[in-house]
Design an enzyme around this catalytic site. Structure first.
Site, PDB file in Angstrom:
ATOM      1  CE  LYS A  87      -1.883   2.753   2.839  1.00 51.93           C
ATOM      2  NZ  LYS A  87      -1.647   4.095   2.188  1.00 51.93           N
ATOM      3  CD  GLU A 120      13.570   4.606   8.255  1.00 48.86           C
ATOM      4  OE1 GLU A 120      13.441   4.836   7.040  1.00 48.86           O
ATOM      5  OE2 GLU A 120      13.581   5.469   9.147  1.00 48.86           O
ATOM      6  CB  CYS A 143      13.180   9.165   8.125  1.00 41.47           C
ATOM      7  SG  CYS A 143      14.134   8.056   7.081  1.00 41.47           S
ATOM      8  CD  GLU A 170       9.919  12.924  11.670  1.00 42.81           C
ATOM      9  OE1 GLU A 170       8.831  12.326  11.815  1.00 42.81           O
ATOM     10  OE2 GLU A 170      10.931  12.374  11.182  1.00 42.81           O
TER      11      GLU A 170
HETATM   12  O1  LIG Z   1      18.229   4.898   1.735  1.00 38.15           O
HETATM   13  C1  LIG Z   1      17.564   4.010   2.251  1.00 38.15           C
HETATM   14  O2  LIG Z   1      17.776   2.782   2.044  1.00 38.15           O
HETATM   15  C2  LIG Z   1      16.446   4.336   3.143  1.00 38.15           C
HETATM   16  O3  LIG Z   1      15.857   3.423   3.703  1.00 38.15           O
HETATM   17  C3  LIG Z   1      16.052   5.706   3.301  1.00 38.15           C
HETATM   18  C4  LIG Z   1      15.063   6.025   4.185  1.00 38.15           C
HETATM   19  C5  LIG Z   1      14.572   7.346   4.256  1.00 38.15           C
HETATM   20  C6  LIG Z   1      13.482   7.626   4.989  1.00 38.15           C
HETATM   21  O4  LIG Z   1      12.899   8.796   4.988  1.00 38.15           O
END
Ligand SMILES: O=C(O)C(=O)/C=C/C=C/O
Length: 487
Positions: free
Chosen positions: A179, A255, A289, A391
């Site tokens: 999704k 994450e 992030c 954040e």
């Molecule tokens: O670069 C990556 O593998 C990754 O997971 C980046 C994550 C960014 C999140 O906002």
């Protein structure tokens, strides 16, 4: 590039257009880009059932090399439609064309190829255990798919983050129901076409569009047949997903959010640190992030650094995605811009000194219907200010001086988040010492967002659960058993 006016669902190898539709609006100029089908509970249930059935079908008999070969075909398919994917990603996010061409697309292709190759190279454990009676136990690991994985991807790096999860999930033999964010459905719809054309068996990859609570996201995470949820997004959504899957004790890979710090010591390479902090604060309009929202600068260079960072921020070009030299696009939506602007207002209430920015630009053209904000730098706030703790997820950072290592370490760690940190110093003994003590999952030293896909990636505290990357992804997407044989 013809992008469909309607983005369908993709369930059990079929594109479906039946269902309620929602608008996909350009964050560049507010125009209607296309519409997507919002999957209802029954459609999500059928997608999950198709994924569950597919595990018992041909896909369940694919060898690892056969799965890897198919993932390379998917990567080939993305490569072959590179410009279509770039156009889709740029349309949905407003990001500069060069960013989609140099980051999002190469990473989407690498995400499939890397995990296809890692899966083939994967070696598992075995060991022998001598017994008192002179016998021997032989133990070996068996790796099986988890089953049906729910993949919920965010809007900031839509294709990169969807494929970052899809690559290992499929390489390990799972089936998936994805999704994408309702903000950025277009590239996922193209990926469904690539999956179909690559010959990925029906039901292995399924795509449902929609929202979170009371929509496809919630229906998906609550589906009984899913074995795991892999999610990148806000921490509070992560908490809601945890609650949804708790009764079923499902595997989760999260994450989540961050309030990442950059620490600049007086001995740092000044120009590199200024460029690095400007990049980590404003990259992708601050919508990563990993972006820096807290900057700590050793006092002797503080004033000089603030002036240099201000100049960098004011030199950034906000523009249309295809404009020459454009640095920053808009935020992903008007709604997200309202959130960022609310922090611009809050900062003033909390007593911030606005070094630069803090408002929306006036272009005098269609972009005024978009979601642009100026890159913004604050100083003067106390560490407990909400703008220093929460954040914001925009092109904004707060900069503060510090006097010694212990002080800055305490302040960096004084956060409910623990995702990433960038240290700028030429004293590498200090860098290694601090890197171990910063309570985050990812530390960069004299760099930022430099990636090796084999390394562990993820955060601590509110920033997430588990690690993605390399064998960490392969392990998450596997059900690992031990077989012990008495010889
Ligand atoms: O670069 C990556 O593998 C990754 O997971 C980046 C994550 C960014 C999140 O906002």
């Amino acid at each position: 590039m013809s992008r469909p006016a309607l983005l369908p669902l993709y369930i059990n190898g079929r594109f479906e257009e039946e269902g309620q539709r929602f608008d996909n609006i350009s964050p560049v100029d507010g125009r209607l880009l296309n519409q997507a089908v919002e999957a209802d509970a029954a459609q999500v249930a059928r997608a999950v059932q198709a994924a569950s059935d597919a595990l018992q079908g041909p896909w369940g008999r694919y060898s690892v090399p056969e799965r890897a070969a198919l993932l390379h075909k998917v990567a080939d398919g993305i490569q072959a439609r590179f410009d279509d994917f770039v156009a889709a990603e740029v349309a949905d996010t407003g990001r500069p064309l060069h960013l989609a061409r140099t980051l999002d697309l190469p990473r989407a292709i690498a995400n499939f190829r890397t995990f296809a190759d890692l899966a083939v190279a994967q070696v598992d454990d075995c060991c022998e255990t001598p017994q008192a009676d002179g016998g021997l136990l032989f133990n070996y690991t068996v790796r099986k798919p988890l089953g049906v994985v729910a993949v919920i991807a965010p809007w900031n790096l839509p294709l990169l983050l969807l494929t970052w999860k899809l690559g290992p999930a499929l390489a390990m033999g799972n089936t998936v129901v994805c999704k994408p964010s309702e903000e950025t459905p277009s590239s996922a719809a193209l990926l469904a076409e690539v999956m179909y054309n690559a010959g990925v068996p029906a039901g292995v990859f399924n795509l449902v569009h929609g929202f979170g609570p009371g929509s496809a996201g919630e229906f998906l995470t609550r589906a009984p047949q899913i074995s795991a949820v892999s999610f990148t997004g806000e921490s509070r959504t992560g908490s809601a997903i945890m609650k949804a899957v708790a009764d079923g004790v499902k595997d989760i890979s999260f994450e989540l959010g961050g309030k990442n710090a950059a620490v600049v010591f007086a001995d740092a390479d000044f120009d590199a640190a200024v460029a690095g902090v400007a990049r980590s604060s404003f990259f992708n309009t601050g919508q990563v992030c990993l972006c820096t929202e807290r900057v700590y600068v050793e006092r002797p260079i503080f004033d000089r650094f603030v002036a240099a960072l201000k100049a960098r921020a004011e030199g950034l070009k906000l523009g249309y995605p295809d404009e020459d030299g454009v640095d920053l696009g808009p935020l992903v939506s008007r709604q997200h811009r309202e959130k960022v602007l609310s922090y611009f207002a809050l900062a003033r209430e909390e007593g911030a000194v606005v070094i630069t920015g803090g408002e929306t630009p006036q272009f005098g053209d269609a972009r005024d219907q978009g979601a642009y904000v100026r890159p913004t730098i604050w100083t003067g706030l106390p560490d407990h200010a909400r703008c220093v703790r929460e954040e914001i997820f925009g092109p904004v950072c707060h900069i503060a001086p510090f006097d010694d290592e212990e002080e800055v370490l305490r302040r960096v760690n004084d956060s409910p988040y623990g995702l990433a940190c960038a240290l700028w110093t030429q004293r590498l003994d200090r860098a290694h010492r601090l890197a171990r003590r910063v309570q985050v999952g990812i530390v960069w030293v004299n760099a930022w967002y430099a990636r090796d896909l084999r390394t562990p990636f993820g955060g601590s505290k509110l920033s997430g659960l588990g690690r993605e990357g390399g064998r960490h992804s392969l392990d998450f997407y596997s059900e690992i058993s031990n077989v012990c044989v008495k010889l």
